[in-house]
Design an enzyme around this catalytic site. Structure first.
Site, PDB file in Angstrom:
ATOM      1  N   ARG A 181       0.812  -1.220   0.000  1.00 60.37           N
ATOM      2  CA  ARG A 181       0.000   0.000   0.000  1.00 60.37           C
ATOM      3  C   ARG A 181       0.847   1.271   0.000  1.00 60.37           C
ATOM      4  NH1 ARG A 181      -2.257  -3.678  -1.263  1.00 60.37           N
ATOM      5  NH2 ARG A 181      -4.196  -4.592  -0.478  1.00 60.37           N
ATOM      6  N   SER A 230     -11.755  -0.131   1.882  1.00 56.92           N
ATOM      7  CA  SER A 230     -10.960  -0.532   3.041  1.00 56.92           C
ATOM      8  C   SER A 230     -10.383   0.705   3.727  1.00 56.92           C
ATOM      9  CB  SER A 230      -9.840  -1.467   2.584  1.00 56.92           C
ATOM     10  OG  SER A 230      -9.063  -1.882   3.670  1.00 56.92           O
ATOM     11  N   GLU A 300      -5.773   3.800   5.203  1.00 58.77           N
ATOM     12  CA  GLU A 300      -5.628   3.452   3.791  1.00 58.77           C
ATOM     13  C   GLU A 300      -6.451   4.411   2.939  1.00 58.77           C
ATOM     14  OE1 GLU A 300      -6.696  -0.440   1.081  1.00 58.77           O
ATOM     15  OE2 GLU A 300      -5.627  -0.771   2.969  1.00 58.77           O
TER      16      GLU A 300
END
Length: 318
Positions: A181, A230, A300
């Site tokens: 990420r 998410s 995120e």
């Protein structure tokens, strides 16, 4: 500040900007384009006509004017005070998908799902996971998007980007610096496209795998809700949703925002939430998880803009 004064500030900013071939809009609503359906306006929205228009605009844009790029805003929270400076949103000119052998040349505004479908139709396997990521290729590049056991770093060959001064760059996979990420490319560079690589596969098998991904998402995630995907990245060796659940946050509410009971790593706008409700709820989840596990969850979801008490006027002049 009144709406008229806000518009005046935005008009002053437009007066300082280059005149592009694309479209400039003052005080452009953002809540209508975000999946959360919350947030204040962009001081100025710019939709470039093509990559050359984008580069020319950035080259002539005053260096003190903040520039923010957004995609389809599926994993984005815009704060209630809006976004100062220029918000750039890439359109159809950046959404082409061209299959060339085992490679796919794709624009940054192309949807991940459309890219997966193009690969399926061409009999290219390995990109099915993209159908489970609700965003664009540009966003997937910026955060090394992943799902169902694969990440963009597994399939990307190279990417193109424009820096804040309007200079173009071609970056190979190593130069992208993709980790979990995370992307090492400077935050103010704007991705314009990428080349991805698949491998020859059976169309029926590829379609079946994509169907399984779609079914799994529908069964486990609140895909029809006002959500931003998410919320927190998984810490090393842990699952964010499990930490949140153990902290007793499933179903937790602040204002019109709620932690999803279906998948507690998703925040929901129940219909009346503000961006502040959602961000405050996320911070409360982080606090409780740290209190119960000692682990600091990392957002995120990308959060941009300023709170409602601060109006976007950074790029304006009296």
């Amino acid at each position: 500040m009144s709406a008229a004064l806000e518009m005046a500030h935005a008009s002053h900013l437009i007066d300082r900007l280059p005149v592009p071939r694309g479209r400039l809009t003052a005080n452009a609503p953002l809540a209508t384009v975000t999946w959360f359906r919350v947030g204040g306006p962009a001081e100025v929205m710019f939709k470039p006509a093509d990559a050359a228009d984008l580069a020319d605009f950035l080259a002539g844009c005053p260096v003190d004017v903040p520039v923010t790029v957004i995609g389809v805003a599926s994993n984005l929270l815009v704060r209630d005070g809006g976004v100062p400076g220029v918000v750039i949103r890439l359109g159809r000119a950046f959404a082409d998908i061209v299959v060339d052998g085992v490679e796919i040349h794709v624009g940054a505004a192309a949807l991940d799902l459309n890219t997966a479908m193009a690969a399926r139709d061409a009999g290219l396997a390995g990109l099915e996971f993209l159908s489970g990521i609700p965003g664009t290729i540009g966003g997937a590049l910026r955060m090394n998007g992943g799902a169902y056991g694969r990440e963009l770093s597994d399939v990307v060959v190279s990417a193109t980007a424009v820096d804040r001064r309007g200079r173009g760059h071609v970056l190979d996979r190593d130069a992208l610096g993709l980790t979990y990420r995370h992307c090492a490319v400077p935050e103010d560079w704007i991705f314009t496209g990428a080349t991805l690589r698949g491998e020859p596969g059976d169309r029926a098998a590829i379609a079946h795998k994509m169907h399984e991904i779609a079914t799994s998402r529908a069964d486990s995630q609140p895909v029809r809700a006002r959500t931003g995907g998410s919320t927190f990245a998984n810490p090393p060796g842990e699952k964010a949703w499990a930490l949140i659940d153990r902290a007793g946050c499933r179903g937790l509410m602040i204002g019109g925002a709620q932690v999803s009971e279906k998948h507690c790593n998703f925040l929901l706008n129940l219909g009346t939430a503000t961006a502040d409700d959602l961000e405050s709820l996320g911070e409360e989840v982080r606090r409780r998880v740290h209190e119960t596990s000692g682990i600091e969850l990392r957002w995120e979801i990308r959060r941009i803009g300023v709170p409602a008490s601060v109006k976007p006027s950074v790029g304006s002049q009296p």
